[in-house]
Design a protein around this motif. Sequence first.
Motif, PDB file in Angstrom:
ATOM      1  N   ARG A  53      14.606  -0.873  20.548  1.00  0.00           N
ATOM      2  CA  ARG A  53      15.736  -0.092  21.065  1.00  0.00           C
ATOM      3  C   ARG A  53      16.156   0.986  20.066  1.00  0.00           C
ATOM      4  NH1 ARG A  53      17.734  -5.083  22.687  1.00  0.00           N
ATOM      5  NH2 ARG A  53      19.147  -5.067  20.920  1.00  0.00           N
ATOM      6  N   THR A  54      16.168   0.650  18.787  1.00  0.00           N
ATOM      7  CA  THR A  54      16.519   1.626  17.752  1.00  0.00           C
ATOM      8  C   THR A  54      15.543   2.791  17.765  1.00  0.00           C
ATOM      9  OG1 THR A  54      17.482  -0.093  16.357  1.00  0.00           O
ATOM     10  CG2 THR A  54      16.828   1.959  15.262  1.00  0.00           C
ATOM     11  N   ARG A  55      14.277   2.474  17.893  1.00  0.00           N
ATOM     12  CA  ARG A  55      13.240   3.507  17.935  1.00  0.00           C
ATOM     13  C   ARG A  55      13.435   4.414  19.158  1.00  0.00           C
ATOM     14  NH1 ARG A  55       8.306   0.405  16.929  1.00  0.00           N
ATOM     15  NH2 ARG A  55       8.948   0.436  14.773  1.00  0.00           N
ATOM     16  N   LEU A  56      13.716   3.813  20.326  1.00  0.00           N
ATOM     17  CA  LEU A  56      13.932   4.606  21.540  1.00  0.00           C
ATOM     18  C   LEU A  56      15.182   5.472  21.421  1.00  0.00           C
ATOM     19  CD1 LEU A  56      13.053   2.039  24.347  1.00  0.00           C
ATOM     20  CD2 LEU A  56      11.677   3.962  23.542  1.00  0.00           C
ATOM     21  N   ASP A  57      16.266   4.906  20.902  1.00  0.00           N
ATOM     22  CA  ASP A  57      17.500   5.672  20.719  1.00  0.00           C
ATOM     23  C   ASP A  57      17.271   6.855  19.788  1.00  0.00           C
ATOM     24  OD1 ASP A  57      18.871   3.965  22.394  1.00  0.00           O
ATOM     25  OD2 ASP A  57      19.920   2.902  20.770  1.00  0.00           O
ATOM     26  N   ARG A  58      16.497   6.647  18.764  1.00  0.00           N
ATOM     27  CA  ARG A  58      16.199   7.719  17.809  1.00  0.00           C
ATOM     28  C   ARG A  58      15.404   8.834  18.488  1.00  0.00           C
ATOM     29  NH1 ARG A  58      15.667   7.662  11.952  1.00  0.00           N
ATOM     30  NH2 ARG A  58      14.340   9.393  11.351  1.00  0.00           N
ATOM     31  N   GLN A  59      14.439   8.464  19.316  1.00  0.00           N
ATOM     32  CA  GLN A  59      13.635   9.464  20.026  1.00  0.00           C
ATOM     33  C   GLN A  59      14.499  10.268  20.993  1.00  0.00           C
ATOM     34  OE1 GLN A  59      10.507   7.202  21.863  1.00  0.00           O
ATOM     35  NE2 GLN A  59       9.323   7.041  19.989  1.00  0.00           N
ATOM     36  N   VAL A  60      15.392   9.594  21.712  1.00  0.00           N
ATOM     37  CA  VAL A  60      16.285  10.274  22.646  1.00  0.00           C
ATOM     38  C   VAL A  60      17.210  11.204  21.876  1.00  0.00           C
ATOM     39  CG1 VAL A  60      18.201   9.920  24.250  1.00  0.00           C
ATOM     40  CG2 VAL A  60      16.149   8.523  24.446  1.00  0.00           C
ATOM     41  N   GLY A  61      17.738  10.752  20.755  1.00  0.00           N
ATOM     42  CA  GLY A  61      18.625  11.570  19.936  1.00  0.00           C
ATOM     43  C   GLY A  61      17.950  12.824  19.412  1.00  0.00           C
ATOM     44  N   SER A  66      22.101  11.519  24.206  1.00  0.00           N
ATOM     45  CA  SER A  66      22.560  10.299  23.545  1.00  0.00           C
ATOM     46  C   SER A  66      21.749   9.106  23.975  1.00  0.00           C
ATOM     47  CB  SER A  66      24.036  10.063  23.842  1.00  0.00           C
ATOM     48  OG  SER A  66      24.201   9.735  25.206  1.00  0.00           O
ATOM     49  N   GLY A  67      21.146   9.191  25.181  1.00  0.00           N
ATOM     50  CA  GLY A  67      20.356   8.067  25.676  1.00  0.00           C
ATOM     51  C   GLY A  67      21.190   6.982  26.295  1.00  0.00           C
ATOM     52  N   ARG A  68      22.494   7.115  26.250  1.00  0.00           N
ATOM     53  CA  ARG A  68      23.381   6.100  26.796  1.00  0.00           C
ATOM     54  C   ARG A  68      24.284   6.748  27.838  1.00  0.00           C
ATOM     55  NH1 ARG A  68      23.391   1.471  23.334  1.00  0.00           N
ATOM     56  NH2 ARG A  68      22.227   1.959  21.481  1.00  0.00           N
TER      57      ARG A  68
END
Length: 73
Positions: A53-61, A66-68
């Motif tokens: 999840r951290t990796r995906l959030d970083r990619q979206v950012g 924001s990814g959320r």
Amino acid sequence: MSTATRARRPAASCPIRPGEPCTLCQVDVTGPQDCGLVWLVMGDDELREGVHRTRLDRQVGQRGGSGRTSPTS
């Protein structure tokens, strides 16, 4: 073969801290392949999912979002 013409070996990245290099933060470790912390985290379903999840959030950012989503939107 001289050292100037030898191909550089890529730096290993830390799977626990996405985007950062392996800093060999534990004694007697040569990289992520024999790191006890990596072994523990990747062997636990919840921790491994958290890293994912951290990796995906970083990619979206990095793409600008924001990814959320807000629960009110």
